[in-house]
Write a protein that holds these residues in place. Sequence first.
Motif, PDB file in Angstrom:
ATOM      1  N   ARG A 109       0.704  -1.168  -0.067  1.00 62.24           N
ATOM      2  CA  ARG A 109       0.020   0.001   0.050  1.00 62.24           C
ATOM      3  C   ARG A 109       0.739   1.186  -0.063  1.00 62.24           C
ATOM      4  O   ARG A 109       0.613   2.208  -0.931  1.00 62.24           O
ATOM      5  CB  ARG A 109      -0.898  -0.250   1.197  1.00 62.24           C
ATOM      6  N   GLN A 110       1.912   1.161   0.641  1.00 59.32           N
ATOM      7  CA  GLN A 110       2.704   2.327   0.830  1.00 59.32           C
ATOM      8  C   GLN A 110       3.596   2.559  -0.389  1.00 59.32           C
ATOM      9  O   GLN A 110       3.777   3.913  -0.967  1.00 59.32           O
ATOM     10  CB  GLN A 110       3.931   2.278   1.945  1.00 59.32           C
ATOM     11  N   ALA A 111       4.128   1.512  -1.101  1.00 63.43           N
ATOM     12  CA  ALA A 111       4.664   1.476  -2.367  1.00 63.43           C
ATOM     13  C   ALA A 111       3.726   2.154  -3.461  1.00 63.43           C
ATOM     14  O   ALA A 111       4.167   2.667  -4.594  1.00 63.43           O
ATOM     15  CB  ALA A 111       5.294   0.307  -2.773  1.00 63.43           C
ATOM     16  N   LEU A 112       2.571   1.752  -3.577  1.00 62.22           N
ATOM     17  CA  LEU A 112       1.669   2.186  -4.538  1.00 62.22           C
ATOM     18  C   LEU A 112       1.204   3.622  -4.492  1.00 62.22           C
ATOM     19  O   LEU A 112       1.223   4.289  -5.507  1.00 62.22           O
ATOM     20  CB  LEU A 112       0.430   1.242  -4.433  1.00 62.22           C
ATOM     21  N   ALA A 113       1.294   4.050  -3.115  1.00 60.45           N
ATOM     22  CA  ALA A 113       0.884   5.234  -2.743  1.00 60.45           C
ATOM     23  C   ALA A 113       1.963   6.280  -3.109  1.00 60.45           C
ATOM     24  O   ALA A 113       1.792   7.268  -3.956  1.00 60.45           O
ATOM     25  CB  ALA A 113       0.563   5.371  -1.414  1.00 60.45           C
ATOM     26  N   ASP A 114       3.229   5.851  -2.897  1.00 62.24           N
ATOM     27  CA  ASP A 114       4.377   6.734  -3.042  1.00 62.24           C
ATOM     28  C   ASP A 114       4.764   6.726  -4.649  1.00 62.24           C
ATOM     29  O   ASP A 114       5.170   7.625  -5.086  1.00 62.24           O
ATOM     30  CB  ASP A 114       5.518   5.926  -2.528  1.00 62.24           C
ATOM     31  N   GLU A 115       4.383   5.849  -5.187  1.00 60.57           N
ATOM     32  CA  GLU A 115       5.013   5.476  -6.578  1.00 60.57           C
ATOM     33  C   GLU A 115       3.982   6.092  -7.700  1.00 60.57           C
ATOM     34  O   GLU A 115       4.133   6.791  -8.773  1.00 60.57           O
ATOM     35  CB  GLU A 115       5.536   4.156  -6.844  1.00 60.57           C
ATOM     36  N   LEU A 116       2.609   5.429  -7.259  1.00 64.96           N
ATOM     37  CA  LEU A 116       1.663   5.802  -8.542  1.00 64.96           C
ATOM     38  C   LEU A 116       0.591   6.577  -7.853  1.00 64.96           C
ATOM     39  O   LEU A 116      -0.438   6.919  -8.658  1.00 64.96           O
ATOM     40  CB  LEU A 116       1.066   4.522  -9.146  1.00 64.96           C
ATOM     41  N   GLY A 117       0.373   6.948  -6.598  1.00 66.57           N
ATOM     42  CA  GLY A 117      -0.634   7.710  -6.108  1.00 66.57           C
ATOM     43  C   GLY A 117      -1.862   6.588  -6.130  1.00 66.57           C
ATOM     44  O   GLY A 117      -3.184   7.306  -5.999  1.00 66.57           O
ATOM     45  N   LEU A 118      -1.817   5.416  -5.837  1.00 69.39           N
ATOM     46  CA  LEU A 118      -2.917   4.603  -5.913  1.00 69.39           C
ATOM     47  C   LEU A 118      -2.936   3.629  -4.771  1.00 69.39           C
ATOM     48  O   LEU A 118      -2.182   3.609  -4.008  1.00 69.39           O
ATOM     49  CB  LEU A 118      -2.783   3.647  -7.045  1.00 69.39           C
ATOM     50  N   SER A 119      -3.928   3.024  -4.627  1.00 68.93           N
ATOM     51  CA  SER A 119      -4.365   2.079  -3.353  1.00 68.93           C
ATOM     52  C   SER A 119      -4.493   0.536  -4.073  1.00 68.93           C
ATOM     53  O   SER A 119      -5.042   0.554  -5.240  1.00 68.93           O
ATOM     54  CB  SER A 119      -5.757   2.474  -2.449  1.00 68.93           C
ATOM     55  N   PRO A 120      -3.973  -0.521  -3.144  1.00 72.26           N
ATOM     56  CA  PRO A 120      -4.291  -1.830  -3.549  1.00 72.26           C
ATOM     57  C   PRO A 120      -5.891  -2.033  -3.846  1.00 72.26           C
ATOM     58  O   PRO A 120      -6.686  -1.645  -3.353  1.00 72.26           O
ATOM     59  CB  PRO A 120      -3.874  -2.521  -2.283  1.00 72.26           C
ATOM     60  N   THR A 121      -5.966  -2.782  -4.827  1.00 76.38           N
ATOM     61  CA  THR A 121      -7.469  -3.253  -5.531  1.00 76.38           C
ATOM     62  C   THR A 121      -7.609  -4.662  -5.719  1.00 76.38           C
ATOM     63  O   THR A 121      -6.547  -5.186  -5.326  1.00 76.38           O
ATOM     64  CB  THR A 121      -7.676  -2.302  -6.623  1.00 76.38           C
ATOM     65  N   GLY A 122      -8.741  -5.092  -6.009  1.00 76.29           N
ATOM     66  CA  GLY A 122      -8.830  -6.472  -6.418  1.00 76.29           C
ATOM     67  C   GLY A 122      -8.634  -7.325  -5.344  1.00 76.29           C
ATOM     68  O   GLY A 122      -9.024  -7.362  -4.293  1.00 76.29           O
TER      69      GLY A 122
END
Length: 261
Positions: free
Chosen positions: A223-236
């Motif tokens: 979750r932290q990596a997605l937020a930092d790199e892409l501004g996204l949250s885990p899905t699916g």
Amino acid sequence: MQVSVLGPLTAAGATASAAPSATKPKQVLALLALRANTVVSTARLIDELWGARPPQSAVVTVQTYVLRLRRLLTPLSDVPIRSVLTTATGGYSLCLDDSQLDYGRFRQRSALGVDALACGDFARAALLLHGALALWRGPALSDVRVGRLLEAHVTTMEQERLSVLEQRIDADLRLGRHLGVLGELAGLTRELPLHENLHAQYMVALYQAGRRYQALEVFRQLRQALADELGLSPTGWVERVHRAILTSDEVGLPILEVSRR
């Protein structure tokens, strides 16, 4: 004659092996092998070899490279080499069965393994998918300088490999082999820190191994990596796995449900 591209490029027979040592003939062989049984135009070969700045002698030079390849491959062929490496209008074709190209064998075994996984035959799926991945001896075309066309092929091949790897891990998890894949998944998630499905599989394996806190920590890091790199949250699925682990709801973890029957 066998041609290998899942690793160093080789052309091998029953008692001998041969591959051009020079860079550009090796590129020609690789492109012809990956487009086996189709005519690769001289223009495309020139594009692969020199890009936008070919020499004036490019056409003649390609002809020379093909001649060299025929000489190298002749001892490995049971039939006249001109019926294997053929000349067609405007280009050349390397005539191979899928069984003669390790990439072809990889795709055949993978397809059978994916079908078995879809049908719930997890033992057969694991066997086939392990066998398919065992054909890889390193990165695709690892000893070939790649131009624009081969680069696209390499990208596709590596994506296929990763997809098959995910499905093989799925089969192993469904067979209760979570301890056997923990180390592999730890490495894969470090290598691919934004890959949600691999993180979900790692979380399932950790949970199966009784390491619930670590499974939740894997999700936090994703979750932290997605937020930092892409501004996204885990899905699916990874989000569903996270919720199921939080609540100890094994119904939300279908892999656990199957493997513990």
